[in-house]
Scaffold this motif. Structure first.
Motif, PDB file in Angstrom:
ATOM      1  N   ILE A 179       7.901  -0.460   2.780  1.00  0.00           N
ATOM      2  CA  ILE A 179       6.480  -0.121   2.884  1.00  0.00           C
ATOM      3  C   ILE A 179       5.784  -0.631   1.623  1.00  0.00           C
ATOM      4  CG2 ILE A 179       4.796   1.749   3.139  1.00  0.00           C
ATOM      5  CD1 ILE A 179       7.103   3.420   4.350  1.00  0.00           C
ATOM      6  N   SER A 180       4.747  -1.426   1.808  1.00  0.00           N
ATOM      7  CA  SER A 180       4.022  -1.994   0.676  1.00  0.00           C
ATOM      8  C   SER A 180       2.532  -2.005   0.982  1.00  0.00           C
ATOM      9  CB  SER A 180       4.525  -3.412   0.385  1.00  0.00           C
ATOM     10  OG  SER A 180       4.218  -4.257   1.470  1.00  0.00           O
ATOM     11  N   ASP A 200       5.484  -4.521  -5.796  1.00  0.00           N
ATOM     12  CA  ASP A 200       4.993  -3.149  -5.671  1.00  0.00           C
ATOM     13  C   ASP A 200       5.215  -2.695  -4.234  1.00  0.00           C
ATOM     14  OD1 ASP A 200       3.879  -0.765  -6.248  1.00  0.00           O
ATOM     15  OD2 ASP A 200       1.794  -1.450  -6.248  1.00  0.00           O
ATOM     16  N   GLU A 201       6.391  -2.164  -3.970  1.00  0.00           N
ATOM     17  CA  GLU A 201       6.762  -1.747  -2.630  1.00  0.00           C
ATOM     18  C   GLU A 201       7.843  -0.679  -2.711  1.00  0.00           C
ATOM     19  OE1 GLU A 201       8.104  -5.425  -0.985  1.00  0.00           O
ATOM     20  OE2 GLU A 201      10.143  -5.161  -1.728  1.00  0.00           O
ATOM     21  N   VAL A 202       8.076  -0.028  -1.574  1.00  0.00           N
ATOM     22  CA  VAL A 202       9.091   1.026  -1.484  1.00  0.00           C
ATOM     23  C   VAL A 202      10.056   0.664  -0.376  1.00  0.00           C
ATOM     24  CG1 VAL A 202       9.531   3.459  -1.006  1.00  0.00           C
ATOM     25  CG2 VAL A 202       7.539   2.803  -2.362  1.00  0.00           C
ATOM     26  N   TYR A 203      11.344   0.644  -0.705  1.00  0.00           N
ATOM     27  CA  TYR A 203      12.397   0.349   0.260  1.00  0.00           C
ATOM     28  C   TYR A 203      13.172   1.624   0.526  1.00  0.00           C
ATOM     29  CZ  TYR A 203      16.678  -1.643   2.222  1.00  0.00           C
ATOM     30  OH  TYR A 203      17.755  -1.925   3.030  1.00  0.00           O
ATOM     31  N   GLU A 246      10.577  10.227   1.277  1.00  0.00           N
ATOM     32  CA  GLU A 246      10.216   8.986   0.583  1.00  0.00           C
ATOM     33  C   GLU A 246       9.229   8.171   1.410  1.00  0.00           C
ATOM     34  OE1 GLU A 246      13.337   6.605  -1.247  1.00  0.00           O
ATOM     35  OE2 GLU A 246      14.750   8.244  -0.878  1.00  0.00           O
ATOM     36  N   ILE A 247       9.470   8.110   2.723  1.00  0.00           N
ATOM     37  CA  ILE A 247       8.556   7.379   3.595  1.00  0.00           C
ATOM     38  C   ILE A 247       7.171   8.018   3.579  1.00  0.00           C
ATOM     39  CG2 ILE A 247       8.083   6.816   6.015  1.00  0.00           C
ATOM     40  CD1 ILE A 247      11.115   6.527   6.408  1.00  0.00           C
ATOM     41  N   ARG A 278       1.514   7.624   2.107  1.00  0.00           N
ATOM     42  CA  ARG A 278       0.321   8.184   1.466  1.00  0.00           C
ATOM     43  C   ARG A 278      -0.190   7.281   0.352  1.00  0.00           C
ATOM     44  NH1 ARG A 278      -2.174  11.989   4.223  1.00  0.00           N
ATOM     45  NH2 ARG A 278      -2.985  12.914   2.291  1.00  0.00           N
ATOM     46  N   LYS A 279       0.729   6.510  -0.241  1.00  0.00           N
ATOM     47  CA  LYS A 279       0.347   5.645  -1.347  1.00  0.00           C
ATOM     48  C   LYS A 279      -0.197   4.303  -0.870  1.00  0.00           C
ATOM     49  CE  LYS A 279       2.208   3.441  -5.522  1.00  0.00           C
ATOM     50  NZ  LYS A 279       3.404   3.277  -6.387  1.00  0.00           N
ATOM     51  N   TYR A 280       0.481   3.698   0.130  1.00  0.00           N
ATOM     52  CA  TYR A 280       0.130   2.346   0.530  1.00  0.00           C
ATOM     53  C   TYR A 280      -0.605   2.283   1.869  1.00  0.00           C
ATOM     54  CZ  TYR A 280       3.461   1.009  -3.088  1.00  0.00           C
ATOM     55  OH  TYR A 280       4.130   0.862  -4.276  1.00  0.00           O
TER      56      TYR A 280
END
Length: 320
Positions: free
Chosen positions: A249-250, A178-181, A299-300, A305-307
């Protein structure tokens, strides 16, 4: 995978254009640069040439492509008058030595060419050349598409096929982390116009390279510009593969280029109006992650805001 893709792009942008040019030159040498010597006595001919000697040029050259060709010394005369020695490149062979053939000139009489009325394939040669160029460009486009496509499961795939694909991509866990690259800067070279520019550059290399560095400044400039375009496109792709910033970002923290601080270690994450991302550890100095494009900055922002902790994140509006 990145190395394979980089090598593939290197081949497409650096190897394919010269190969395409040599292939097109071979087609032209075989079809468009051949003359019919027999029965060439016409009343309206202005210039006639008689080859005196010919020197073979080995294959793999800008003029002949993959086919051998000849440079011949030719005595050229107008209406049977005094002759002058000129050089023919390609359309005469040792078999034509001593034979009187109709010729023409280009570049204000500096270069000797075959008389168009006596070309062996006056219609087929241009069509074959155009087909070769178009086919080669389409081949390059197909290779670029293969190198850039994302191998994802089809929407029509069954749940079992999708699950199998996920397990193959992530063998150590049942589902992706569960992360965003986020990766990349603003893309200046994008859209259909890039493909059109690549087509024009390939055509330019074929048309202008033969006359480059022969005293004609315009031809030389156009040839250099045509060869420079694929190089610039490749360097842009190389920059995208290896030199664009990236961040993950996770829920555990932020990771970039060997750095992986947790949220407990981070005092502030700042995204500037120029989309530059910096991370400041608690009690430390800000560390620059890199400058991203507008889409990547959004996206960042969503990932933070999410993590991330809201108090530890600040985005400077472009309006400020």
């Amino acid at each position: 995978m990145k190395l394979i893709r980089a090598l593939g792009l290197l081949f497409v942008f650096f190897v394919m254009p010269p190969l395409g040019y040599l292939t097109a030159a071979t087609v032209w040498t075989h079809l468009g640069d051949q003359i019919e010597v027999s029965g060439t006595a016409a009343a309206n001919e202005t210039l006639r040439g008689v080859a005196r000697s010919c020197e073979r040029q080995d294959p793999i050259t800008l003029t002949g492509g993959f086919k051998a060709w000849y440079i011949c010394q030719v005595d050229v005369s107008a209406h049977g008058g005094p002759s002058r020695r000129m050089e023919s490149r390609g359309f005469l062979t040792p078999d034509d030595i001593g034979k009187s053939v109709p010729v023409g000139t280009i570049h204000n009489g500096k270069d000797l060419v075959a008389d168009r009325d006596y070309l062996r394939y006056p219609t087929l040669a241009p069509l074959a050349l155009a087909g070769t160029v178009i086919g080669w460009v389409l081949l390059m486009a197909a290779m670029l598409w293969v190198l850039s496509r994302k191998h994802m499961p089809r929407l029509s795939s069954s749940p079992e096929e999708i699950a199998q694909h996920v397990r193959k991509q992530f063998p150590d866990e049942e589902k992706p982390a569960d992360e965003v690259y986020v990766r990349g800067r603003k893309k200046w070279l994008k859209g259909s116009w890039v493909f059109g520019l690549l087509v024009l550059s390939v055509l330019g290399t074929i048309v202008y390279s033969g006359d480059a560095f022969e005293g004609d400044t315009t031809q030389t400039v156009l040839a250099v510009a045509s060869w420079s375009t694929p190089v610039l496109l490749f360097l842009n792709a190389l920059r995208k593969l290896f030199f664009w910033p990236a961040v993950t970002i996770s829920a555990s923290g932020v990771e970039w280029t060997g750095e992986k601080p947790s949220w407990a270690e981070i005092e502030l994450v700042r995204l500037s109006a120029r989309h530059e991302l910096t991370v400041q550890r608690t009690g430390g100095t800000p560390q620059r992650v890199g400058r991203f494009g507008p889409e990547q900055a959004d996206e960042i922002h969503r990932a933070m805001r999410k993590y991330g902790k809201t108090a530890a994140y600040r985005r400077v509006s472009s309006a400020r």
